[in-house]
Design a protein around this motif. Structure first.
Motif, PDB file in Angstrom:
ATOM      1  N   LEU A  20       0.727  -1.107  -0.029  1.00  0.00           N
ATOM      2  CA  LEU A  20       0.073  -0.031  -0.154  1.00  0.00           C
ATOM      3  C   LEU A  20       0.797   1.209   0.146  1.00  0.00           C
ATOM      4  O   LEU A  20       0.520   2.176  -0.730  1.00  0.00           O
ATOM      5  N   PRO A  21       1.815   1.338   0.950  1.00  0.00           N
ATOM      6  CA  PRO A  21       2.649   2.602   1.098  1.00  0.00           C
ATOM      7  C   PRO A  21       3.727   2.891  -0.143  1.00  0.00           C
ATOM      8  O   PRO A  21       3.652   3.992  -0.794  1.00  0.00           O
ATOM      9  N   VAL A  22       4.231   1.469  -0.700  1.00  0.00           N
ATOM     10  CA  VAL A  22       5.135   1.606  -1.521  1.00  0.00           C
ATOM     11  C   VAL A  22       4.965   1.481  -3.032  1.00  0.00           C
ATOM     12  O   VAL A  22       5.140   2.617  -3.741  1.00  0.00           O
ATOM     13  N   CYS A  23       4.172   0.560  -3.245  1.00  0.00           N
ATOM     14  CA  CYS A  23       3.598   0.053  -4.612  1.00  0.00           C
ATOM     15  C   CYS A  23       2.569   0.941  -5.112  1.00  0.00           C
ATOM     16  O   CYS A  23       2.296   1.646  -6.272  1.00  0.00           O
ATOM     17  N   ASN A  29      -3.152   8.118   6.057  1.00  0.00           N
ATOM     18  CA  ASN A  29      -4.464   8.379   6.467  1.00  0.00           C
ATOM     19  C   ASN A  29      -5.492   6.989   5.863  1.00  0.00           C
ATOM     20  O   ASN A  29      -6.481   6.463   6.481  1.00  0.00           O
ATOM     21  N   THR A  30      -5.105   6.889   4.507  1.00  0.00           N
ATOM     22  CA  THR A  30      -5.889   5.669   3.877  1.00  0.00           C
ATOM     23  C   THR A  30      -5.575   4.397   4.284  1.00  0.00           C
ATOM     24  O   THR A  30      -6.268   3.794   4.484  1.00  0.00           O
ATOM     25  N   ILE A  31      -4.330   4.163   4.506  1.00  0.00           N
ATOM     26  CA  ILE A  31      -3.776   2.820   4.989  1.00  0.00           C
ATOM     27  C   ILE A  31      -4.354   2.636   6.408  1.00  0.00           C
ATOM     28  O   ILE A  31      -4.795   1.749   6.699  1.00  0.00           O
ATOM     29  N   LYS A  32      -4.285   3.565   7.244  1.00  0.00           N
ATOM     30  CA  LYS A  32      -5.044   3.548   8.486  1.00  0.00           C
ATOM     31  C   LYS A  32      -6.636   3.277   8.373  1.00  0.00           C
ATOM     32  O   LYS A  32      -6.969   2.299   9.061  1.00  0.00           O
ATOM     33  N   SER A  33      -7.189   3.621   7.324  1.00  0.00           N
ATOM     34  CA  SER A  33      -8.629   3.594   7.162  1.00  0.00           C
ATOM     35  C   SER A  33      -8.858   1.985   6.533  1.00  0.00           C
ATOM     36  O   SER A  33      -9.697   1.216   7.186  1.00  0.00           O
ATOM     37  N   TYR A  34      -7.953   1.494   5.688  1.00  0.00           N
ATOM     38  CA  TYR A  34      -8.050   0.133   5.285  1.00  0.00           C
ATOM     39  C   TYR A  34      -7.661  -0.859   6.566  1.00  0.00           C
ATOM     40  O   TYR A  34      -8.370  -1.761   6.608  1.00  0.00           O
ATOM     41  N   LYS A  35      -6.830  -0.451   7.485  1.00  0.00           N
ATOM     42  CA  LYS A  35      -6.270  -1.428   8.525  1.00  0.00           C
ATOM     43  C   LYS A  35      -7.787  -1.446   9.654  1.00  0.00           C
ATOM     44  O   LYS A  35      -8.023  -2.700   9.971  1.00  0.00           O
ATOM     45  N   TYR A  36      -8.566  -0.363   9.741  1.00  0.00           N
ATOM     46  CA  TYR A  36      -9.724  -0.269  10.475  1.00  0.00           C
ATOM     47  C   TYR A  36     -10.686  -1.153   9.769  1.00  0.00           C
ATOM     48  O   TYR A  36     -11.662  -2.034  10.614  1.00  0.00           O
TER      49      TYR A  36
END
Length: 50
Positions: A20-23, A29-36
């Motif tokens: 998610l962050p690299v590719c 914030n988007t990654i945090k939302s996906y994790k949740y």
């Protein structure tokens, strides 16, 4: 936990830390939302399974 669960968790961790962050270049914030979202999904699955 079974080997399948460990394998899934490793893949999920790889998804959040590398893909998610690299590719995909998504923001923190988007990654945090996906994790949740995944957390809610897994909690639902566990609740329905038991």
């Amino acid at each position: 936990m079974t080997k399948k669960v460990y394998a899934f968790m490793r893949l999920l961790e790889e998804y959040f830390t590398n893909y998610l962050p690299v590719c995909a270049g998504l923001s923190k914030n988007t990654i945090k939302s996906y994790k949740y979202t995944f957390k809610l999904l897994l909690q639902y699955i566990f609740k329905e399974k038991t």
